[in-house]
Design a protein around this motif. Structure first.
Motif, PDB file in Angstrom:
ATOM      1  N   ALA A  53       0.838  -1.198   0.000  1.00 40.89           N
ATOM      2  CA  ALA A  53       0.000   0.000   0.000  1.00 40.89           C
ATOM      3  C   ALA A  53       0.876   1.254   0.000  1.00 40.89           C
ATOM      4  O   ALA A  53       0.588   2.225  -0.710  1.00 40.89           O
ATOM      5  CB  ALA A  53      -0.926  -0.004   1.206  1.00 40.89           C
ATOM      6  N   LEU A  54       1.946   1.230   0.778  1.00 39.78           N
ATOM      7  CA  LEU A  54       2.885   2.357   0.807  1.00 39.78           C
ATOM      8  C   LEU A  54       3.531   2.544  -0.567  1.00 39.78           C
ATOM      9  O   LEU A  54       3.597   3.664  -1.089  1.00 39.78           O
ATOM     10  CB  LEU A  54       3.962   2.111   1.866  1.00 39.78           C
ATOM     11  N   LEU A  55       3.989   1.459  -1.174  1.00 41.15           N
ATOM     12  CA  LEU A  55       4.634   1.561  -2.485  1.00 41.15           C
ATOM     13  C   LEU A  55       3.658   2.013  -3.566  1.00 41.15           C
ATOM     14  O   LEU A  55       4.047   2.725  -4.496  1.00 41.15           O
ATOM     15  CB  LEU A  55       5.290   0.231  -2.859  1.00 41.15           C
ATOM     16  N   SER A  56       2.400   1.638  -3.456  1.00 35.55           N
ATOM     17  CA  SER A  56       1.392   2.128  -4.399  1.00 35.55           C
ATOM     18  C   SER A  56       1.253   3.639  -4.283  1.00 35.55           C
ATOM     19  O   SER A  56       1.161   4.343  -5.289  1.00 35.55           O
ATOM     20  CB  SER A  56       0.035   1.456  -4.140  1.00 35.55           C
ATOM     21  N   ALA A  57       1.264   4.144  -3.057  1.00 32.78           N
ATOM     22  CA  ALA A  57       1.176   5.590  -2.844  1.00 32.78           C
ATOM     23  C   ALA A  57       2.416   6.291  -3.396  1.00 32.78           C
ATOM     24  O   ALA A  57       2.321   7.379  -3.977  1.00 32.78           O
ATOM     25  CB  ALA A  57       1.008   5.891  -1.360  1.00 32.78           C
ATOM     26  N   VAL A  58       3.572   5.674  -3.227  1.00 32.47           N
ATOM     27  CA  VAL A  58       4.813   6.240  -3.764  1.00 32.47           C
ATOM     28  C   VAL A  58       4.755   6.281  -5.290  1.00 32.47           C
ATOM     29  O   VAL A  58       5.129   7.279  -5.917  1.00 32.47           O
ATOM     30  CB  VAL A  58       6.046   5.439  -3.273  1.00 32.47           C
ATOM     31  N   ALA A  59       4.278   5.201  -5.910  1.00 34.66           N
ATOM     32  CA  ALA A  59       4.171   5.157  -7.368  1.00 34.66           C
ATOM     33  C   ALA A  59       3.206   6.228  -7.878  1.00 34.66           C
ATOM     34  O   ALA A  59       3.497   6.923  -8.858  1.00 34.66           O
ATOM     35  CB  ALA A  59       3.719   3.768  -7.827  1.00 34.66           C
ATOM     36  N   ALA A  60       2.065   6.379  -7.213  1.00 33.96           N
ATOM     37  CA  ALA A  60       1.097   7.404  -7.622  1.00 33.96           C
ATOM     38  C   ALA A  60       1.704   8.795  -7.496  1.00 33.96           C
ATOM     39  O   ALA A  60       1.551   9.644  -8.388  1.00 33.96           O
ATOM     40  CB  ALA A  60      -0.176   7.293  -6.783  1.00 33.96           C
ATOM     41  N   ASP A  61       2.411   9.038  -6.405  1.00 35.76           N
ATOM     42  CA  ASP A  61       3.085  10.316  -6.194  1.00 35.76           C
ATOM     43  C   ASP A  61       4.126  10.548  -7.294  1.00 35.76           C
ATOM     44  O   ASP A  61       4.261  11.659  -7.824  1.00 35.76           O
ATOM     45  CB  ASP A  61       3.745  10.320  -4.812  1.00 35.76           C
ATOM     46  N   GLY A  62       4.840   9.491  -7.655  1.00 32.91           N
ATOM     47  CA  GLY A  62       5.821   9.582  -8.735  1.00 32.91           C
ATOM     48  C   GLY A  62       5.179   9.944 -10.054  1.00 32.91           C
ATOM     49  O   GLY A  62       5.685  10.798 -10.793  1.00 32.91           O
ATOM     50  N   PHE A  63       4.050   9.308 -10.377  1.00 31.72           N
ATOM     51  CA  PHE A  63       3.357   9.622 -11.624  1.00 31.72           C
ATOM     52  C   PHE A  63       2.884  11.073 -11.659  1.00 31.72           C
ATOM     53  O   PHE A  63       2.942  11.729 -12.700  1.00 31.72           O
ATOM     54  CB  PHE A  63       2.159   8.686 -11.848  1.00 31.72           C
ATOM     55  N   ARG A  64       2.424  11.582 -10.517  1.00 31.67           N
ATOM     56  CA  ARG A  64       1.983  12.982 -10.491  1.00 31.67           C
ATOM     57  C   ARG A  64       3.162  13.932 -10.750  1.00 31.67           C
ATOM     58  O   ARG A  64       3.047  14.885 -11.527  1.00 31.67           O
ATOM     59  CB  ARG A  64       1.277  13.297  -9.172  1.00 31.67           C
ATOM     60  N   LEU A 101      12.424   4.816  -8.647  1.00 29.58           N
ATOM     61  CA  LEU A 101      11.032   5.258  -8.700  1.00 29.58           C
ATOM     62  C   LEU A 101      10.442   4.925 -10.064  1.00 29.58           C
ATOM     63  O   LEU A 101       9.312   4.414 -10.158  1.00 29.58           O
ATOM     64  CB  LEU A 101      10.941   6.762  -8.432  1.00 29.58           C
ATOM     65  N   PHE A 102      11.182   5.195 -11.117  1.00 24.70           N
ATOM     66  CA  PHE A 102      10.716   4.906 -12.474  1.00 24.70           C
ATOM     67  C   PHE A 102      10.436   3.414 -12.638  1.00 24.70           C
ATOM     68  O   PHE A 102       9.412   3.024 -13.199  1.00 24.70           O
ATOM     69  CB  PHE A 102      11.776   5.373 -13.478  1.00 24.70           C
ATOM     70  N   ARG A 103      11.313   2.579 -12.109  1.00 20.11           N
ATOM     71  CA  ARG A 103      11.097   1.129 -12.190  1.00 20.11           C
ATOM     72  C   ARG A 103       9.867   0.714 -11.387  1.00 20.11           C
ATOM     73  O   ARG A 103       9.124  -0.178 -11.790  1.00 20.11           O
ATOM     74  CB  ARG A 103      12.330   0.382 -11.696  1.00 20.11           C
ATOM     75  N   LEU A 104       9.665   1.353 -10.242  1.00 19.09           N
ATOM     76  CA  LEU A 104       8.463   1.055  -9.456  1.00 19.09           C
ATOM     77  C   LEU A 104       7.216   1.463 -10.230  1.00 19.09           C
ATOM     78  O   LEU A 104       6.239   0.709 -10.286  1.00 19.09           O
ATOM     79  CB  LEU A 104       8.508   1.796  -8.111  1.00 19.09           C
ATOM     80  N   MET A 105       7.236   2.625 -10.837  1.00 15.39           N
ATOM     81  CA  MET A 105       6.081   3.139 -11.566  1.00 15.39           C
ATOM     82  C   MET A 105       5.717   2.260 -12.764  1.00 15.39           C
ATOM     83  O   MET A 105       4.552   1.983 -13.004  1.00 15.39           O
ATOM     84  CB  MET A 105       6.361   4.569 -12.049  1.00 15.39           C
ATOM     85  N   PHE A 106       6.725   1.834 -13.510  1.00 15.78           N
ATOM     86  CA  PHE A 106       6.467   1.145 -14.775  1.00 15.78           C
ATOM     87  C   PHE A 106       6.839  -0.332 -14.781  1.00 15.78           C
ATOM     88  O   PHE A 106       6.479  -1.049 -15.708  1.00 15.78           O
ATOM     89  CB  PHE A 106       7.248   1.830 -15.908  1.00 15.78           C
ATOM     90  N   GLY A 107       7.587  -0.764 -13.800  1.00 13.86           N
ATOM     91  CA  GLY A 107       8.157  -2.099 -13.867  1.00 13.86           C
ATOM     92  C   GLY A 107       7.303  -3.213 -13.320  1.00 13.86           C
ATOM     93  O   GLY A 107       6.210  -3.013 -12.789  1.00 13.86           O
TER      94      GLY A 107
END
Length: 196
Positions: A53-64, A101-107
């Motif tokens: 759940a934390l990493l999902s929030a980090v990924a969403a923050d990264g996309f923004r 972060l990029f790898r988390l967002m897209f990987g």
């Protein structure tokens, strides 16, 4: 150690991003995030059920942040084509400046996460917003006589080029000297310009 934080959730996301970029996804945990944010180990559980759940929030923050970077770059140049090129360069630079972060967002790491229900909705929306921004810029440079489906394919092609270039950079597959480029932005701009 726990104290009243103005916006604890945002502070935890920021702390987790810091850990992610410095140490990678494996070392990003709720406990480490609490330490980084200066709160008790129990505090993150008020906002995040688990690490996913934390990493999902980090990924969403990264996309923004990613979407803002693309928009800012496009707005800094005059003309649709120059703005489109600038946003492509910003895409590659964002990836190289934030590789974990990029790898988390897209990987695949995020795709394999089992985030609690609802957590991934924010990521999906933020991701769609990013792609929508890319589509809008591609459409602005497309031939107006071509059908919408062709403009959508142009956006997909542009995305594939900048995403592939970004991935090659962060994987260490490109030697700038071999292409006579002074930096990542220079090479990205030249590749993007060639494909139009």
């Amino acid at each position: 150690m726990d104290y009243h934080h103005g916006d604890l959730r945002s502070a935890l996301v920021k702390a987790a991003r810091s850990i992610l970029e410095e140490h990678g996804i494996e070392k990003t945990s709720l406990r480490a995030t609490a330490r980084e944010a200066g709160v008790s180990e129990a505090a993150p559980y008020h906002h995040f059920k688990d690490k996913n759940a934390l990493l999902s929030a980090v990924a969403a923050d990264g996309f923004r942040d990613f979407t803002k970077a693309l928009a800012s770059a496009a707005a800094s140049d005059e003309g649709a084509i120059e703005g489109h090129r600038a946003s492509g360069v910003a895409y590659v630079k964002f990836a190289t400046e934030n590789p974990h972060l990029f790898r988390l967002m897209f990987g695949s790491a995020r795709n394999e996460m089992k985030a609690p229900p609802g957590c991934d909705d924010d990521v999906k929306q933020a991701s769609r917003d990013s792609f929508s921004a890319l589509q809008t810029r591609a459409a602005a440079t497309a031939n107006k006589d071509k059908p919408d489906a062709e403009a959508a394919l142009m956006a997909l092609k542009d995305w594939a080029v900048v995403h592939g270039l970004a991935t090659l950079f962060i994987d260490g597959r490109i030697d700038l000297a071999g292409y006579g480029a002074k930096d990542i932005g220079d090479l990205a701009a030249r590749v993007i310009q060639m494909q139009r």
